[in-house]
Design a protein around this motif. Structure first.
Motif, PDB file in Angstrom:
ATOM      1  N   VAL A 207     116.038  75.771  26.254  1.00 20.69           N
ATOM      2  CA  VAL A 207     116.237  75.097  24.934  1.00 20.69           C
ATOM      3  C   VAL A 207     114.645  75.632  23.962  1.00 20.69           C
ATOM      4  N   ILE A 208     115.174  76.047  23.002  1.00 19.10           N
ATOM      5  CA  ILE A 208     114.082  76.345  21.691  1.00 19.10           C
ATOM      6  C   ILE A 208     114.453  75.170  20.894  1.00 19.10           C
ATOM      7  N   GLU A 209     113.244  74.248  20.456  1.00 18.93           N
ATOM      8  CA  GLU A 209     113.715  73.131  19.594  1.00 18.93           C
ATOM      9  C   GLU A 209     112.642  73.422  18.306  1.00 18.93           C
ATOM     10  N   ILE A 210     113.305  73.246  17.066  1.00 17.00           N
ATOM     11  CA  ILE A 210     112.280  73.423  15.948  1.00 17.00           C
ATOM     12  C   ILE A 210     112.529  72.179  15.075  1.00 17.00           C
ATOM     13  N   LEU A 211     111.314  71.657  14.944  1.00 21.32           N
ATOM     14  CA  LEU A 211     111.149  70.555  13.951  1.00 21.32           C
ATOM     15  C   LEU A 211     110.683  71.023  12.396  1.00 21.32           C
ATOM     16  N   LEU A 212     111.797  70.469  11.536  1.00 21.61           N
ATOM     17  CA  LEU A 212     111.522  70.734  10.150  1.00 21.61           C
ATOM     18  C   LEU A 212     110.999  69.470   9.329  1.00 21.61           C
ATOM     19  N   LYS A 213     110.364  69.963   8.175  1.00 24.49           N
ATOM     20  CA  LYS A 213     109.727  68.899   7.406  1.00 24.49           C
ATOM     21  C   LYS A 213     110.785  67.955   6.964  1.00 24.49           C
ATOM     22  N   ASN A 214     110.462  66.845   6.723  1.00 26.41           N
ATOM     23  CA  ASN A 214     111.166  65.539   6.404  1.00 26.41           C
ATOM     24  C   ASN A 214     112.451  65.477   7.094  1.00 26.41           C
ATOM     25  N   THR A 215     112.410  65.911   8.405  1.00 24.73           N
ATOM     26  CA  THR A 215     113.766  65.641   9.344  1.00 24.73           C
ATOM     27  C   THR A 215     113.211  65.145  10.632  1.00 24.73           C
ATOM     28  N   ALA A 216     113.881  64.112  10.897  1.00 20.31           N
ATOM     29  CA  ALA A 216     113.413  63.042  12.111  1.00 20.31           C
ATOM     30  C   ALA A 216     113.917  63.881  13.462  1.00 20.31           C
ATOM     31  N   MET A 217     115.031  64.429  13.367  1.00 20.08           N
ATOM     32  CA  MET A 217     115.532  65.132  14.634  1.00 20.08           C
ATOM     33  C   MET A 217     115.279  66.609  14.798  1.00 20.08           C
ATOM     34  N   PRO A 218     114.960  67.162  15.824  1.00 21.08           N
ATOM     35  CA  PRO A 218     114.856  68.702  15.771  1.00 21.08           C
ATOM     36  C   PRO A 218     116.200  69.278  16.004  1.00 21.08           C
ATOM     37  N   MET A 219     116.181  70.723  15.509  1.00 24.36           N
ATOM     38  CA  MET A 219     117.306  71.737  15.795  1.00 24.36           C
ATOM     39  C   MET A 219     117.059  72.324  16.908  1.00 24.36           C
ATOM     40  N   SER A 220     117.943  72.947  17.731  1.00 31.81           N
ATOM     41  CA  SER A 220     117.718  73.436  18.756  1.00 31.81           C
ATOM     42  C   SER A 220     118.858  74.743  19.178  1.00 31.81           C
ATOM     43  N   VAL A 221     118.489  75.544  19.835  1.00 31.39           N
ATOM     44  CA  VAL A 221     119.447  76.492  20.399  1.00 31.39           C
ATOM     45  C   VAL A 221     119.110  76.832  21.795  1.00 31.39           C
ATOM     46  N   GLN A 222     119.946  77.356  22.602  1.00 34.00           N
ATOM     47  CA  GLN A 222     119.665  77.642  24.110  1.00 34.00           C
ATOM     48  C   GLN A 222     119.843  78.927  24.335  1.00 34.00           C
TER      49      GLN A 222
END
Length: 89
Positions: free
Chosen positions: A3-18
């Motif tokens: 899993v690769i997770e990305i955290l964005l500014k002003n966003t509490a939950m990370p986005m991810s791809v596998q």
């Protein structure tokens, strides 16, 4: 699966791809790092191996953190890897 997770500014939950292999996951992770360190603001689009219809596109200047980890049976124990861990009430 990796899993690769990305955290964005002003966003509490990370986005991810596998990705299926560590090599593929490392390549995506390096793409994210290169996008974060670049001076040009561009869009970064990623797709997921597990769910091919799952795609994310982010502006590179919005990425504040990234991580890569192997998805394993440990996640089933209730403790999931990630940037944010919320304690249940």
């Amino acid at each position: 699966m990796y899993v690769i997770e990305i955290l964005l500014k002003n966003t509490a939950m990370p986005m991810s791809v596998q990705r299926k292999t560590v090599e593929e996951a490392t390549t995506v992770y390096q793409q994210v790092l290169a996008a974060m360190s670049g001076s040009d603001v561009t869009m970064l689009e990623l797709a997921c191996d597990r769910q091919p219809e799952k795609k994310i596109c982010v502006m590179t200047d919005s990425i504040v953190a990234a991580q890569m980890y192997e998805k394993s049976g440990a996640a089933a124990s209730g403790k999931t890897p990630g940037f944010v861990a919320f304690a249940g009430a």
